[in-house]
Design a protein around this motif. Structure first.
Motif: not given
Length: 491
Positions: A23-52
Motif C-alpha cells: 500500500a505504501a509503495l503504491s502511493l508513487g503510482v496513484g495509491g491503493p486500488v479504489g472501490e470502483h476500480a474496473g477489471r482489465h480487459s485482458w490482464w488477470t492476476p494469474v497472468q500478471v503473476l506468471l509474467a512476474l
C-alpha cells in the motif's frame, strides 16, 4: 461486464489494500486500488503473476551469466560472482555425456561413472534433459566417447558445448516448474491470488532456482497445497508422493494432513491421501529399483553416512569447538530433535482454537527439519518458499526471513572462495554469523506463524473471512461474525 464477473472482482483481495508495504509503495503510482476500480480487459492476476515469475527467473539466468561465460571452469568466478550451479558438473561426471542410464548396473558403466546420489525423480529429469541435449546437438556418436577417459571427455569441445546446453535445458525446465508452482499457489485461495506474488518475485527464487534440482519438489508441494484446497485428498497424496520422489521433505506434509484431517475426523480422506502418496512414490521408484537396486540405494546410504556439511549448525559447532561429531551422533540427535519438533507441532495443531492451515503446518515441519539437518545448502530455502508465502503472506515478514537467506547465500560462496578469512588468519567468524542470522530469521518467521495459529485473528488469510462476514452482516446477509474455521479452501 457480467454480474458474476463484478462479484468475482470484488471478492479478490488486492495487495494494495491488504499489505501495508504494498500500500505504501503504491502511493508513487496513484495509491491503493479504489472501490470502483474496473477489471482489465485482458490482464488477470494469474497472468500478471506468471509474467512476474518469468521476469524473475530470467533475471536468475542473468545472475548466472558470469559462470556461463566462464563455462563453470573457474572456481574464482563461481564463488566471487556467486553464480555456482551443480548442474553442469554432473553431465560428464554421472555419465550423461554418454546417455548412460543412472541406475545401470553394468560393470563398464559403474567402473567409469559415479552413481547419482539424488532421489529417482531428479535422476529421471536429468536423464531426460541429457537425451534432449543430445537430440539438439545432432545425436553425437556415443561409441567414440567410450574410448575416451573422463578428463578427455570433459575437455572435448563438443562435449563442452553440450554441457552448457544441458544446463540451459535444465534451466528452462526449472522455469516451467516455477511458472506451474505460481499457478498452483495463486489458486489455493481464489480470493487471494496475489499471495503467490511473494513467490513470483522472491529473491530466493531468483538467486537459487538454478543451483540444483529443488524446484522439481517445490512444484509438487505447491500442487499438493492446491489439491488440498480443492478438497481432493487423493490428488494431494499423488503430489506428495511425486514430491517425495524428488526430495524427501514433501513427505512431511502428511504430518500436516494428520492434524487437519484428524481435527475434522476425516479419517477416510487421510487414508486416501496416504495410500495414493505411497502408491505414487512406489510407482515412480520402481523402474530405478528394478534396473539397479544397489544404485537406487545410493541415495539412502549417501545421506545416512554424510558428515556435517555447509550451512548446518553441526558444521558451525564443529568449527567453533574444534571437535568433530560422529555421523551416528549427528543422525541420532537430529532425528530426536526433529521428532520432538513434530510432536510439538502436532500439539500446537490439535490444541489451536481453529484448524491450522496446511501451509502453516507444512512450513513449521519443514523448518524444524532444516534447522537441525546436517547440511543446509543455500537452495534449501526453496523448500520453505511455497509454504512460507502462504503461511504468512506479508512482505515485512517475508523480507526479514529472506534477508537472512540472502546474507547466507552471499556468505557461503565467499566462504568457499576464501574471501571471509581474517587477514591474520583464524576462524571464519563471519560465516558463523551468517549461519546464526539465517537461523534467527527463520525462527522469527516460525514464531510469527505459531502466533497466527494460536491467535487466528492475526492470520491475514483468516482476517479476510472476518471482514467478509462483517460486510455481509452490514448488507443484511447472514450475520456470522466469526472467523472461518478453516481457511484452506479455494473459495
Amino acid at each position: 461486464m457480467s454480474g458474476s464477473e463484478e462479484n468475482d472482482h470484488r471478492r479478490i483481495v488486492h495487495p494494495t489494500v491488504d499489505d501495508p508495504i504494498t500500500a505504501a509503495l503504491s502511493l508513487g503510482v496513484g495509491g491503493p486500488v479504489g472501490e470502483h476500480a474496473g477489471r482489465h480487459s485482458w490482464w488477470t492476476p494469474v497472468q500478471v503473476l506468471l509474467a512476474l515469475t518469468a521476469i524473475c527467473f530470467a533475471l536468475g539466468f542473468v545472475q548466472k551469466t558470469p559462470c556461463y561465460r566462464a563455462t563453470w571452469s573457474s572456481s574464482e568466478t563461481n564463488y566471487s560472482d556467486m553464480c555456482y550451479s551443480d548442474l553442469p558438473y554432473l553431465y560428464v561426471d554421472r555419465g550423461f555425456a554418454e546417455l548412460d542410464w543412472p541406475y545401470s548396473s553394468a560393470i563398464a558403466v559403474r567402473d567409469r561413472y559415479q552413481v547419482m546420489e539424488y532421489p529417482v525423480g531428479i535422476s529421471y529429469f536429468a536423464y531426460a534433459s541429457a537425451y534432449l541435449t543430445h537430440w539438439l546437438s545432432g545425436s553425437p556418436n556415443l561409441d567414440a566417447r567410450g574410448g575416451m577417459s573422463q578428463p578427455q571427455l570433459a575437455a572435448d569441445p563438443k562435449v563442452h558445448r553440450e554441457t552448457l546446453l544441458f544446463t540451459a535445458v535444465e534451466g528452462v525446465g526449472f522455469a516451467l516448474c516455477a511458472l506451474l508452482a505460481v499457478w498452483f499457489l495463486s489458486g489455493v485461495h481464489l480470493r487471494r491470488p496475489w499471495d503467490a506474488a511473494y513467490f513470483a518475485v522472491s529473491p530466493a527464487l531468483l538467486l537459487e532456482g538454478l543451483i540444483n534440482w529443488d524446484l522439481l519438489a517445490v512444484v509438487c508441494v505447491a500442487g499438493a497445497l492446491w489439491a488440498h484446497a480443492r478438497g481432493r485428498p487423493g490428488l494431494t497424496g499423488v503430489m506428495i508422493g511425486l514430491g517425495t520422489a524428488m526430495k524427501l521433505y514433501p513427505l512431511f506434509l502428511l504430518g500436516g494432513l494428520v492434524v487437519v484431517y484428524g481435527r475434522e475426523r476425516r479419517w477416510r480422506d487421510l487414508a486416501g491421501a496416504t495410500a495414493t502418496g505411497l502408491a505414487t512414490w512406489v510407482v515412480v521408484n520402481t523402474p530405478a529399483f528394478v534396473s539397479g537396486r544397489a544404485q537406487w540405494n545410493v541415495f539412502w546410504s549417501y545421506n545416512t553416512h554424510r558428515e556435517a556439511d555447509l550451512g548446518s549448525v553441526w558444521l558451525m559447532l564443529q568449527q567453533m569447538t574444534q571437535h568433530t561429531f560422529g555421523v551416528h551422533t549427528i543422525n541420532v540427535v537430529s532425528w530426536l530433535f526433529f521428532g520432538a519438533w513434530c510432536a510439538a507441532v502436532a500439539v500446537l495443531g490439535f490444541s489451536a482454537r481453529l484448524t491450522p492451515r496446511l501451509a502453516q503446518l507444512g512450513f513449521l515441519l519443514v523448518a524444524g527439519f532444516l534447522l537441525v539437518n546436517k547440511v543446509y545448502s543455500p537452495q534449501y530455502t526453496l523448500w520453505l518458499l511455497p509454504l512460507a508465502v502462504l503461511a504468512r503472506p506479508r512482505w515485512r515478514d517475508q523480507l526479514i526471513w529472506q534477508g537472512g537467506e540472502i546474507l547466507y547465500f552471499a556468505s557461503v560462496w565467499w566462504y568457499l572462495g576464501g574471501h571471509l578469512e581474517p587477514g591474520g588468519g583464524g576462524d571464519p567468524g563471519f560465516y558463523w554469523l551468517a549461519i546464526i542470522v539465517r537461523m534467527a530469521t527463520e525462527l522469527y518467521l516460525v514464531g510469527i506463524v505459531v502466533r497466527d495459529v494460536l491467535l487466528p485473528e492475526y492470520d491475514v488469510v483468516r482476517e479476510v473471512s472476518w471482514r467478509d462476514h462483517f460486510s455481509w452482516w452490514r448488507q443484511g446477509g447472514p450475520g456470522q461474525l466469526a472467523l472461518t474455521p478453516s481457511a484452506d479452501g479455494a473459495g
